[in-house]
Enzyme design. Structure first.
Site, short mmCIF file in Angstrom:
data_model
loop_
_atom_site.label_atom_id
_atom_site.label_comp_id
_atom_site.label_asym_id
_atom_site.label_seq_id
_atom_site.Cartn_x
_atom_site.Cartn_y
_atom_site.Cartn_z
NE ARG A 73 40.43 -43.57 -17.37
CZ ARG A 73 40.74 -44.26 -18.32
NH1 ARG A 73 39.82 -45.53 -18.43
NH2 ARG A 73 41.66 -44.34 -19.52
CE1 TYR B 37 33.86 -46.10 -31.93
CE2 TYR B 37 34.19 -45.51 -34.33
CZ TYR B 37 34.33 -45.22 -33.15
OH TYR B 37 34.12 -43.72 -32.81
C1 8X3 Z 1 36.32 -42.46 -35.81
C2 8X3 Z 1 35.92 -42.74 -37.55
O1 8X3 Z 1 36.55 -43.44 -39.24
O2 8X3 Z 1 37.79 -44.15 -38.21
O3 8X3 Z 1 35.50 -42.83 -35.51
O4 8X3 Z 1 35.72 -44.71 -37.89
S1 8X3 Z 1 36.26 -43.83 -38.14
#
Ligand code: 8X3
Length: 258
Positions: free
Chosen positions: A42, A157
């Site tokens: 970016r 996430y």
């Molecule tokens: C990042 C790894 O373990 O914080 O993708 O989910 S964790």
């Protein structure tokens, strides 16, 4: 007896989020193999600095992954000498927050979906057509153990990374007969700016994630990406989950009434 195994060197690699920890390591590793690199980021300043540091032909690709028009404009303007992309590494993305689902910021959730999923499918869709018509190519998605294992506060996430995994596996099915490979690399805890971004610049909180242990490094993850990418074209690594030795599995929790 000397062991030898054929390797495949990608000629032109597009790396999204190339100026971050993982992306930078990938760019350096593929440049060392002689691949041309399309460096996405970016920040024009960071992209140009990385391009200048790599000792191979590079092309700067500058856009915000959440901006559809800018993405399509930039990809459409890739010059002919960089158009034969045979390795796309979808690395851009990340986490925002680690709050419980009923306390999390909805804007953070929507941004995570945009950064990790909407932009990834958008870029993949545009690059895939060329790979299919050339009957060669490899899409490597940077997933996460978070797509395999739920943890408190992971909520969206974890969900976006599960999406990346299933998208990877599912497009593999569509790509049968095209020679195009797809791999989902699923790293565990790795020390990069990931946690600083997750905790919105709180470096003290981010440092605690990596304190008193030995997390993966960006170079460790780059090693797995290079391995998957340089296997001969008849070999497809579908998914590769990698953790630091010091990370493993916890028990499921059971709520009990005392
Ligand atoms: C990042 C790894 O373990 O914080 O993708 O989910 S964790």
């Amino acid at each position: 007896m000397r062991h030898s195994y054929p390797t495949h060197i990608p000629q032109c690699v597009l790396i999204t989020g190339a100026t971050g920890g993982f992306g930078n390591a990938f760019a350096n590793r593929f440049a060392a193999l002689g691949s041309k690199i399309i460096v996405h980021g970016r920040s024009q300043e960071k992209v140009e600095a990385l391009c200048a540091a790599l000792d191979v032909p590079t092309y700067p690709l500058i856009f915000d992954i959440c901006d559809k028009a800018a993405t399509l404009r930039a990809i459409g303007a890739i010059p002919s000498e960089f158009q034969n992309i045979d390795l796309l590494i979808n690395n851009a993305g990340g986490a925002l927050g680690l709050d419980k689902a009923y306390e999390a910021d909805l804007d953070d959730w929507e941004t995570m979906i945009e950064m990790n999923n909407t932009s990834l499918v958008r870029i993949t869709r545009h690059i895939l057509s060329g790979m299919v018509s050339r009957k060669a190519g490899h899409v490597i998605n940077i997933g996460s153990i978070a797509g395999n294992w739920p943890y408190p506060g992971g909520n969206v996430y974890n969900a976006v990374k599960a999406f990346v995994k299933m998208f990877s596996l599912s497009i593999r099915a569509d790509l049968q007969g095209t020679n195009v490979r797809v791999t989902n690399i699923e790293p565990g805890i790795a020390e990069t700016a990931f946690s600083v971004a997750r905790f919105k610049g709180d470096t003290r909180k981010a440092a605690l994630v990596y304190a008193n242990t030995t997390p993966l490094t960006a170079e460790d993850v780059a090693e797995t990406v290079v391995w998957a990418a340089t296997l001969p074209p008849h070999v497809n690594v579908n998914t590769l989950e990698v953790m630091p030795t010091k990370q493993s599995f916890g028990p499921l929790t059971v709520e009990r009434t005392l």
